[in-house]
Design a protein around this motif. Structure first.
Motif, PDB file in Angstrom:
ATOM      1  N   UNK A  39       0.844  -1.189   0.000  1.00 47.98           N
ATOM      2  CA  UNK A  39       0.000   0.000   0.000  1.00 47.98           C
ATOM      3  C   UNK A  39       0.879   1.239   0.000  1.00 47.98           C
ATOM      4  N   UNK A  40       0.517   2.174  -0.856  1.00 51.00           N
ATOM      5  CA  UNK A  40       1.107   3.502  -0.869  1.00 51.00           C
ATOM      6  C   UNK A  40      -0.045   4.475  -0.685  1.00 51.00           C
ATOM      7  N   UNK A  52       4.208   4.173   3.028  1.00 56.37           N
ATOM      8  CA  UNK A  52       4.295   2.874   2.368  1.00 56.37           C
ATOM      9  C   UNK A  52       4.225   1.740   3.380  1.00 56.37           C
ATOM     10  N   UNK A  53       3.609   0.658   2.955  1.00 60.53           N
ATOM     11  CA  UNK A  53       3.595  -0.566   3.751  1.00 60.53           C
ATOM     12  C   UNK A  53       3.628  -1.756   2.808  1.00 60.53           C
ATOM     13  N   UNK A  77       5.035   6.666  -6.200  1.00 61.52           N
ATOM     14  CA  UNK A  77       5.511   5.486  -6.911  1.00 61.52           C
ATOM     15  C   UNK A  77       6.691   4.887  -6.162  1.00 61.52           C
ATOM     16  N   UNK A  78       6.680   3.565  -6.056  1.00 59.31           N
ATOM     17  CA  UNK A  78       7.807   2.843  -5.467  1.00 59.31           C
ATOM     18  C   UNK A  78       8.326   1.863  -6.499  1.00 59.31           C
ATOM     19  N   UNK A 133       2.007   1.793  -7.232  1.00 63.39           N
ATOM     20  CA  UNK A 133       1.427   3.128  -7.301  1.00 63.39           C
ATOM     21  C   UNK A 133       0.449   3.338  -6.154  1.00 63.39           C
ATOM     22  N   UNK A 134       0.382   4.571  -5.700  1.00 58.47           N
ATOM     23  CA  UNK A 134      -0.665   4.968  -4.781  1.00 58.47           C
ATOM     24  C   UNK A 134      -1.918   5.361  -5.542  1.00 58.47           C
TER      25      UNK A 134
END
Length: 115
Positions: free
Chosen positions: A3-4, A24-25, A96-97, A105-106
């Motif tokens: 999750x973002x 972030x998780x 974005x990660x 993406x969130x």
């Protein structure tokens, strides 16, 4: 589950400031490169700023000198400090990660710059 979660968007007058956060998780945050993108209505999504896992940064020319990206690995959070906002900064902003070929993406947060 990754999750973002973005927060901090809103309505601001031209010349104002906002600070976006992305928590972030579900990922090993410290090894991920993090970025902010934005998408205005009718336009393609574009990179705003990126910060690598070794804290190197780069910015879109349109935001250089006005926006600052940072990260806090202890809080699993990336930030985007936005100053001297302009009407053309109005867009949905996405976190974005990325690591290797994997990207997340969130859901986005809306930033509206208007008087």
């Amino acid at each position: 589950q990754v999750q973002l979660v973005e927060s901090g968007g809103g309505l601001v007058q031209p010349g104002g400031s906002l600070r976006l956060s992305c928590a972030a998780s579900g990922i090993i945050f410290s090894v991920n490169n993090m970025a902010w993108y934005r998408q205005a209505p009718g336009k393609q999504r574009e990179l705003v700023a990126r910060i690598s896992n070794v804290y190197s940064t780069n910015y879109a020319d349109s935001v250089k000198g006005r926006f600052t990206i940072s990260r806090d690995n202890a809080k699993n959070t990336v930030y985007l400090q936005m100053n001297s906002l302009k009407s053309e900064d109005t867009a949905a902003y996405y976190c974005n990660a990325g690591l290797g070929g994997t990207t997340y993406w969130g859901q986005g947060t809306q930033v509206t710059v208007s008087s």
